[in-house]
Design an enzyme around this catalytic site. Structure first.
Site, mmCIF file in Angstrom:
data_model
loop_
_atom_site.group_PDB
_atom_site.id
_atom_site.type_symbol
_atom_site.label_atom_id
_atom_site.label_comp_id
_atom_site.label_asym_id
_atom_site.label_seq_id
_atom_site.Cartn_x
_atom_site.Cartn_y
_atom_site.Cartn_z
ATOM 1 N N HIS A 87 1.685 -73.189 -89.196
ATOM 2 C CA HIS A 87 2.858 -73.289 -88.515
ATOM 3 C C HIS A 87 3.062 -72.591 -87.421
ATOM 4 C CE1 HIS A 87 6.585 -74.557 -88.893
ATOM 5 N NE2 HIS A 87 6.241 -75.107 -87.997
ATOM 6 N N GLU A 111 3.365 -69.318 -89.661
ATOM 7 C CA GLU A 111 2.648 -69.619 -91.081
ATOM 8 C C GLU A 111 1.820 -69.528 -91.215
ATOM 9 O OE1 GLU A 111 7.528 -70.322 -92.935
ATOM 10 O OE2 GLU A 111 6.921 -72.162 -91.593
#
Ligand code: 3H9
Length: 696
Positions: free
Chosen positions: A428, A440
């Site tokens: 992410h 992430e």
């Protein structure tokens, strides 16, 4: 345990600091230096001493892990005063890095040499402190007030070549062997009968306009940080005091900064950002080789990810639906690279070479067959994603990694739709992906450990700060954001203006308030999220109907020139809009609410309570491994003030009992939204802080 060795070679004493990995000036190194210089002073076989650092660098500074603990003697200022007082000349011979207390050791030596390319700096302000071992007193004497203030208040290192230019370094060594270069320099000094030359004996620098200029500049730029301005006071003291009085004033100011929560917050951030990659699940696990990257989808996110990858030297093949979209993606990436050239981050030749050789934009998945890792960055729809993953599953070689850039969809479900869920992971990125540091790494139930290790290795290559997250709606960051943003919307419904909330939170230290963030991201994003979640809405959820009203008016934020704020041509700051206040009033009236005033303090407490409580839930559920992972996500992805250490560190410093008491009192009026996290309750009951969970 660090050590200091002493040997004499042809009348040159070689003093070597050995404390891997960065030769930090721990207590044993400090006592080693003290004893060694007493020995040198008494040694009739040595006429000059050189100080070297063993291994990677000269000295990386004081030992940060000792901060916050009771001081142990000898103190670094005393050790350096001792070195400076030697009656025979002392040379500091620096390679790679001389930082903080390391550079201060060099300032206390009588001569300074460095290999070209060595970086010299006083980065203490980045840790919430200032040089505390004579740096604020000796540096101005050597290089003048202006240069000293630049180095001390910015904390950015200079190269040895530049330092030679302005007199901080006396000699640039030749070759790459620091010991040989140091011995050669020491011998030339001996041949010239060079004397001991204490920096403290130089005349004090003149208190010129620089102090006034820097103070004014910093007042505008430091955004709540206390260390840089305190450092100016210390440098000023060097101009108005005798050397030892100045040193005493420096010590006083240094110890004061050591006691501040800002120091605690910044040191926490320093260690937290190094701890995030230390995960037992990848300890000793080799990453898979990644040379060729695929990106599916060339919108803002896909183009940003591709830009980040090519800038890091990876070959990228980007797949788009049709050639018009592929061309558009290529243009977007070229635009990002142009911007890097304009900012001086990339040469025009390198940009041209990247566009020519490293970047392919295509319309056919077959072009991905040789990719080691493919990142999907298409529209946020499970159906669309599954379709992309089916094509990737059919195309990619065995062992290739299939990554999704989804910001909230279930990565387990995506992985389960392929024949190789162990190779699937979430990556992410945050927009713009070539600029934002946070990544992430979303680990699904079946993701193989070497795929996780590869994701962390890739993040390092891309210069990203990667944090492991588990699967849930919004992962770590967006899940927590959704809670505190809702808390903000409730405050607006109850009487606070969006402008007051933004101001309270930027005064707290955030880069932007929540409504400024909405305007930047686009109000359509929040609207889409509300629509998506509408099916699961609870009857007691409160509806921020003012946000929907703005969306329906087409006021989508900066991109339409109007959102919560009005943006005049070229103005990215925006100014408040009376019409928005009327829309908010209407929303309150529709909900039958009589507005009440909020203080800035209440705004901050409610906003932070929502953030911390959800952060605790995220840790409790194992979505974040430790509270420090939440902190790093917020420092790198959400503009949280670094000097507060992150939301969980802030909570520890505020007191978890106080935060829990706030949540319980808010729950008296709305126990649907405000429900204390079981982890928070448990920690308070046991008298523990979040930090106790960081030590596992
Ligand atoms: C100071 O000097 C105050 C004085 O003015 C006054 C005193 C009275 N201490 O970053 P890395 C650890 S303030 C203890 O991954 P790199 C680090 O935690 C200090 N430990 O390596 C890590 O441990 P682990 C001023 C330290 O090559 C390991 O070393 N100095 C220290 O990417 C490797 O670090 C600074 O602010 C330290 N000083 O970067 C410099 N430094 O392996 C701070 C590092 O367990 N340090 N560690 O995770 C840095 O900026 C970088 O570490 C450096 C190397 C650029 C040196």
């Amino acid at each position: 345990m660090g050590s200091v060795s002493y040997e004499v070679e042809n009348r040159v004493a070689v003093v070597t600091v050995e404390n891997p990995p960065v030769n930090a000036l721990s207590q044993d190194v400090r006592s080693g230096l003290s004893e060694t210089f007493a020995r040198f002073e008494a040694d009739n076989d040595a006429d000059i001493a050189v100080i070297l650092g063993a291994g990677r660098m000269f000295i990386g500074g004081a030992d940060i892990s000792e901060f916050g603990k009771p001081p142990q003697s000898p103190s670094l200022p005393n050790v350096i005063t001792h070195i400076e007082a030697c009656t025979k000349p002392v040379v500091a011979a620096m390679h790679e890095m001389a930082l903080g207390g390391g550079l201060e050791v060099a300032l206390g030596a009588h001569y300074r040499m460095a290999l070209p390319g060595t970086r010299l700096g006083l980065p203490e302000v980045k840790l919430g402190i200032m040089p505390g071992a004579g740096g604020t007193q000796r540096l101005p004497r050597l290089v003048g007030v202006d240069k000293a203030l630049e180095m001390i208040t910015r904390g950015t290192p200079v190269t040895a070549d530049a330092a030679f230019g302005f007199g901080l370094v006396d000699h640039l060594g030749e070759g790459s062997d620091i010991r040989a270069a140091a011995l050669a320099y020491a011998r030339s000094l001996l041949a010239d009968n060079a004397p001991a030359r204490p920096t403290k004996d130089l005349p004090a620098a003149k208190a010129d306009d620089a102090i006034v200029v820097w103070r004014a500049k910093l007042k505008k730029s430091v955004r709540g940080e206390v260390a840089p301005l305190t450092a100016v006071d210390a440098v000023e003291a060097s101009t108005t005091n005798t050397f030892f009085d100045g040193l005493a004033e420096e010590r006083r100011l240094f110890l004061h900064l050591m006691d501040t929560p800002q120091r605690a917050g910044l040191i926490h951030a320093f260690f937290a950002e190094r701890a995030i990659a230390k995960l037992p699940e990848i300890d000793g696990i080799a990453a898979r080789a990644v040379k060729k990257i695929g990106v599916v989808g060339g919108g803002t996110m896909g183009a940003g990810i591709a830009t980040s990858a090519v800038l890091s030297g990876l070959a990228v093949t980007l797949v788009e639906r049709d050639s018009a979209a592929a061309d558009k993606a290529r243009k977007a990436i070229a635009g990002n690279l142009d911007a890097a050239v304009t900012r001086g981050k990339l040469s025009a030749q390198r940009r041209d070479a990247i566009l020519q050789d490293a970047l392919k934009t295509v319309t056919d998945y077959d072009a991905l067959s040789g990719a080691d890792l493919v990142i999907e960055a298409v529209f946020e729809s499970m159906e669309v994603k599954k379709d992309v993953f089916a094509q990737l599953d059919a195309t990619l070689a065995k062992g290739a990694i299939l990554a999704t850039n989804t910001s909230y969809l279930d990565v387990n479900e995506i992985a389960g739709s392929t024949s190789r869920p162990e190779d699937v992971i979430g990556l992410h990125f945050f927009s713009p992906a070539h600029i934002m540091k946070l990544l992430e790494v979303v680990v699904a139930d079946k993701t193989a450990p070497d795929v996780v290790a590869t994701a962390f290795a890739l993040a390092k290559k891309l210069g990203k700060t990667a944090v492991r997250a588990g699967v849930c709606d919004g992962f770590i960051g967006n899940r927590i954001l959704s809670r505190y943003r809702t808390a903000a919307d409730h405050m607006v419904l109850d009487g606070a203006s969006p402008y007051q909330i933004d101001k309270a939170m930027t005064d707290f230290g955030f880069a932007m308030g929540p409504y400024q963030v909405s305007d930047l991201a686009g109000l359509d994003i929040g609207y889409a999220t509300r629509q998506r979640k509408a099916a699961d809405a609870h009857p007691r959820d409160r509806n921020p109907s003012f946000a929907d009203a703005l969306y329906h008016k087409g006021w989508l934020g900066q991109k339409t020139g109007r959102g919560y704020y009005i943006y005049d041509q070229g103005d990215r700051k925006g100014h408040p809009d009376a019409e928005v206040e009327r829309i908010v009033d209407q929303a309150r009236a529709d909900a039958g609410i009589t507005p009440r005033p909020f203080t800035d303090d209440e705004i901050v407490r409610r906003y932070m309570a929502a953030m911390v409580n959800e952060g605790a839930c995220v840790v409790d559920e194992g979505i974040a491994q430790r509270p420090l992972d939440v902190d790093v996500v917020f420092l790198y992805g959400y503009g949280f003030p670094r000097w507060r250490g992150g939301p969980m560190k802030y909570a520890d410093m505020t007191g978890l009992d106080a935060i829990l008491a706030d949540i319980r009192s808010y729950a008296e009026e709305d126990d649907h939204f405000w429900s204390p996290s079981p982890l928070l309750e448990k920690l308070v009951a046991e008298g523990r802080a979040f930090d106790s969970l960081n030590q596992r």
